[in-house]
Design a protein around this motif. Sequence first.
Motif, mmCIF file in Angstrom:
data_model
loop_
_atom_site.group_PDB
_atom_site.id
_atom_site.type_symbol
_atom_site.label_atom_id
_atom_site.label_comp_id
_atom_site.label_asym_id
_atom_site.label_seq_id
_atom_site.Cartn_x
_atom_site.Cartn_y
_atom_site.Cartn_z
ATOM 1 N N GLN A 48 137.254 59.135 46.751
ATOM 2 C CA GLN A 48 136.999 58.381 47.981
ATOM 3 C C GLN A 48 135.586 58.625 48.508
ATOM 4 O O GLN A 48 134.983 57.745 49.101
ATOM 5 C CB GLN A 48 138.040 58.760 49.041
ATOM 6 C CG GLN A 48 138.164 57.783 50.175
ATOM 7 C CD GLN A 48 138.692 56.424 49.745
ATOM 8 O OE1 GLN A 48 139.316 56.277 48.709
ATOM 9 N NE2 GLN A 48 138.429 55.415 50.549
ATOM 10 N N ASP A 72 135.653 52.427 52.203
ATOM 11 C CA ASP A 72 136.430 52.231 53.426
ATOM 12 C C ASP A 72 137.350 51.037 53.196
ATOM 13 O O ASP A 72 137.005 49.897 53.513
ATOM 14 C CB ASP A 72 135.487 51.990 54.610
ATOM 15 C CG ASP A 72 136.223 51.888 55.929
ATOM 16 O OD1 ASP A 72 137.456 52.068 55.955
ATOM 17 O OD2 ASP A 72 135.553 51.610 56.949
ATOM 18 N N ASP A 73 138.521 51.308 52.617
ATOM 19 C CA ASP A 73 139.444 50.234 52.264
ATOM 20 C C ASP A 73 140.072 49.579 53.489
ATOM 21 O O ASP A 73 140.408 48.396 53.455
ATOM 22 C CB ASP A 73 140.537 50.761 51.337
ATOM 23 C CG ASP A 73 139.971 51.194 50.001
ATOM 24 O OD1 ASP A 73 138.910 50.669 49.605
ATOM 25 O OD2 ASP A 73 140.576 52.076 49.351
ATOM 26 N N ALA A 74 140.219 50.313 54.566
ATOM 27 C CA ALA A 74 140.815 49.746 55.779
ATOM 28 C C ALA A 74 139.935 48.630 56.342
ATOM 29 O O ALA A 74 140.439 47.615 56.808
ATOM 30 C CB ALA A 74 141.022 50.834 56.822
ATOM 31 N N SER A 75 138.613 48.816 56.290
ATOM 32 C CA SER A 75 137.686 47.809 56.814
ATOM 33 C C SER A 75 137.057 46.968 55.705
ATOM 34 O O SER A 75 136.169 46.159 55.983
ATOM 35 C CB SER A 75 136.575 48.481 57.617
ATOM 36 O OG SER A 75 137.123 49.183 58.707
ATOM 37 N N GLN A 76 137.468 47.191 54.451
ATOM 38 C CA GLN A 76 136.959 46.432 53.310
ATOM 39 C C GLN A 76 135.436 46.496 53.205
ATOM 40 O O GLN A 76 134.753 45.476 53.171
ATOM 41 C CB GLN A 76 137.413 44.964 53.400
ATOM 42 C CG GLN A 76 138.891 44.749 53.272
ATOM 43 C CD GLN A 76 139.350 45.005 51.845
ATOM 44 O OE1 GLN A 76 138.839 44.402 50.922
ATOM 45 N NE2 GLN A 76 140.290 45.920 51.677
ATOM 46 N N ARG A 77 134.894 47.732 53.126
ATOM 47 C CA ARG A 77 133.439 47.876 53.043
ATOM 48 C C ARG A 77 133.060 49.151 52.296
ATOM 49 O O ARG A 77 133.849 50.083 52.188
ATOM 50 C CB ARG A 77 132.804 47.846 54.426
ATOM 51 C CG ARG A 77 133.321 48.917 55.344
ATOM 52 C CD ARG A 77 132.962 48.689 56.778
ATOM 53 N NE ARG A 77 133.311 49.899 57.520
ATOM 54 C CZ ARG A 77 132.603 50.408 58.497
ATOM 55 N NH1 ARG A 77 131.504 49.809 58.886
ATOM 56 N NH2 ARG A 77 132.977 51.501 59.091
ATOM 57 N N LYS A 170 137.450 46.609 43.796
ATOM 58 C CA LYS A 170 137.738 46.395 45.217
ATOM 59 C C LYS A 170 137.005 45.189 45.777
ATOM 60 O O LYS A 170 137.481 44.540 46.697
ATOM 61 C CB LYS A 170 137.377 47.648 46.016
ATOM 62 C CG LYS A 170 138.289 48.813 45.690
ATOM 63 C CD LYS A 170 137.959 50.037 46.488
ATOM 64 C CE LYS A 170 138.891 51.162 46.062
ATOM 65 N NZ LYS A 170 139.059 52.177 47.039
#
Length: 185
Positions: A48, A72-77, A170
């Motif tokens: 990560q 930052d998968d929660a914010s897709q960045r 991603k």
Amino acid sequence: MSKRFPPIATLTLLMIVAVTASAQRPRTTSQDATAPSTNVPAPPPAPQTVKAKYEGGVFGYNKKMNGTVNFDDASQRFVFRNDKGKEILFVPYNAITGAFGDTHSVRPAAATAAGAIPSLYALPAQFIKTKVRYLTLQYSDPDSNVFGVTSFRLENKDILDSVLNTLAGKAGLSRRGEIFVRKKP
């Protein structure tokens, strides 16, 4: 006076023309050029957080700096943080249009300094080189209408390959040889 080519010279010329003409035909491939090579196993998923050095390319962030890159998968960045953990910049996954791993051979500063001494003993310092690995991203942000190319220096080839493949997955990029690109809709 007419001169004729001897039969051996004529035959040799004819053979050269035939071989050259057959070598110019298009080649056929056994695989699709966009498909990944089946011989190369996929690298393991990237951690990560990965240590990196920002090399420049994003408007407003001119200085090179050490830190980490994070997914930052929660914010897709894709996020770069400095050594203190402060978020410096980010690139949204949907803004990434291309990604590839790059390698440069550079001479370390100590070898450059040692090589500057005019001496026969300084000659071997001219041959010292190290490989530096870069993750290079091409981006085009539709929200802010900003586009460019940025790069991050990573530790080694294994880390570079795993970060590149994880980021491409991603961001929804497709492999084209050694690089990843976003196909047009």
